[in-house]
Write a protein that holds these residues in place. Structure first.
Motif, PDB file in Angstrom:
ATOM      1  N   ASP A 185       0.685  -1.743   0.025  1.00  0.00           N
ATOM      2  CA  ASP A 185       0.461   0.234  -0.041  1.00  0.00           C
ATOM      3  C   ASP A 185       0.876   0.962   0.156  1.00  0.00           C
ATOM      4  N   GLU A 201       2.256   2.985  -2.088  1.00  0.00           N
ATOM      5  CA  GLU A 201       1.234   4.205  -3.401  1.00  0.00           C
ATOM      6  C   GLU A 201       0.067   4.854  -3.489  1.00  0.00           C
ATOM      7  N   ASP A 202      -0.296   4.288  -2.024  1.00  0.00           N
ATOM      8  CA  ASP A 202      -1.887   4.496  -1.797  1.00  0.00           C
ATOM      9  C   ASP A 202      -1.718   6.088  -1.677  1.00  0.00           C
ATOM     10  N   HIS A 203      -3.138   7.008  -2.161  1.00  0.00           N
ATOM     11  CA  HIS A 203      -3.064   7.644  -1.565  1.00  0.00           C
ATOM     12  C   HIS A 203      -2.736   8.475   0.035  1.00  0.00           C
ATOM     13  N   ARG A 221      -0.611   8.274   2.681  1.00  0.00           N
ATOM     14  CA  ARG A 221       0.616   8.411   2.997  1.00  0.00           C
ATOM     15  C   ARG A 221       1.721   9.348   2.809  1.00  0.00           C
ATOM     16  N   GLU A 281       0.886   7.946   7.823  1.00  0.00           N
ATOM     17  CA  GLU A 281      -0.412   8.432   7.955  1.00  0.00           C
ATOM     18  C   GLU A 281      -1.576   8.834   8.865  1.00  0.00           C
ATOM     19  N   THR A 285      -7.218   1.199   8.741  1.00  0.00           N
ATOM     20  CA  THR A 285      -6.326   1.054   7.380  1.00  0.00           C
ATOM     21  C   THR A 285      -5.562   0.385   7.138  1.00  0.00           C
ATOM     22  N   ARG A 286      -4.973   0.219   5.660  1.00  0.00           N
ATOM     23  CA  ARG A 286      -4.496  -1.158   4.902  1.00  0.00           C
ATOM     24  C   ARG A 286      -4.084  -2.090   5.843  1.00  0.00           C
TER      25      ARG A 286
END
Ligand SMILES: CC(C)(COP(=O)(O)OP(=O)(O)OC[C@H]1O[C@@H](n2cnc3c(N)ncnc32)[C@H](O)[C@@H]1OP(=O)(O)O)[C@@H](O)C(=O)NCCC(=O)NCCS
Length: 146
Positions: free
Chosen positions: A29, A31-33, A35, A54, A125-126
């Protein structure tokens, strides 16, 4: 250890991904928005440590804390964490999940908390909801009173 500089980097930074992979930390994760990642480097310009934050509502998840193997055990990890959390809004709590480094985080001011007491936005959160095993230790930073 002398003061260190944290340089903000993107989640697709190749050095970050390599360091996390080598340390067996999650990269799914990064590259997720939402972070924000930081790198610190040695005097010769080589990356020696990374971490990420995050935002979770009013609180924060500290993640992806890694010091490259040749630089471990010299106080860098402690300074990195202390420096990163000092820059965060003091009104928010700082959480993390770890499978193997709880003793290290205890040294820098984190204490284990029960999942039941963790804010929903942090649990969502993931990292906490799908990537980290349910057996991971969840910790919260105890900040000195201001
Ligand atoms: C955890 C980590 C960031 C610590 O960085 P560091 O620069 O070595 O840390 P410091 O030098 O500031 O502190 C070292 C102290 O923490 C302890 N420590 C470090 N990692 C530890 C671990 N996984 N478990 C238990 N203690 C640990 C060391 O034994 C040392 O204690 P000592 O001074 O009594 O010998 C680094 O070991 C690392 O990158 N590990 C692999 C990735 C990882 O597990 N990250 C945490 C993800 S949640």
């Amino acid at each position: 250890m002398s003061a260190i500089r944290l340089e903000q980097i993107k989640g697709n930074d190749a050095g970050l991904k390599a360091a996390l992979t080598e340390a067996h930390l999650p990269t799914d994760d990064i590259e997720d928005h939402g972070r924000t990642f930081y790198r610190t480097q040695s005097s010769d310009g080589r990356a020696i440590g990374f971490l990420g934050v995050e935002r979770c509502g009013d609180d924060f998840l500290l993640r992806s804390v890694v010091v490259l193997p040749d630089h471990q055990g010299q106080g860098l990890g402690s300074v990195l964490v202390e420096r990163a959390v000092a820059d965060l809004d003091q009104a928010g709590d700082v959480f993390l999940a770890t499978t193997g480094a709880a003793p290290f985080f205890t040294r820098v001011g984190f204490s284990e908390v029960l999942r039941d007491s963790v804010p929903v936005a942090v649990l969502a959160t993931r990292q906490l909801s799908s990537i980290c095993p349910s057996s991971a230790t969840i910790m919260r930073l105890t900040r000195p009173p201001t």
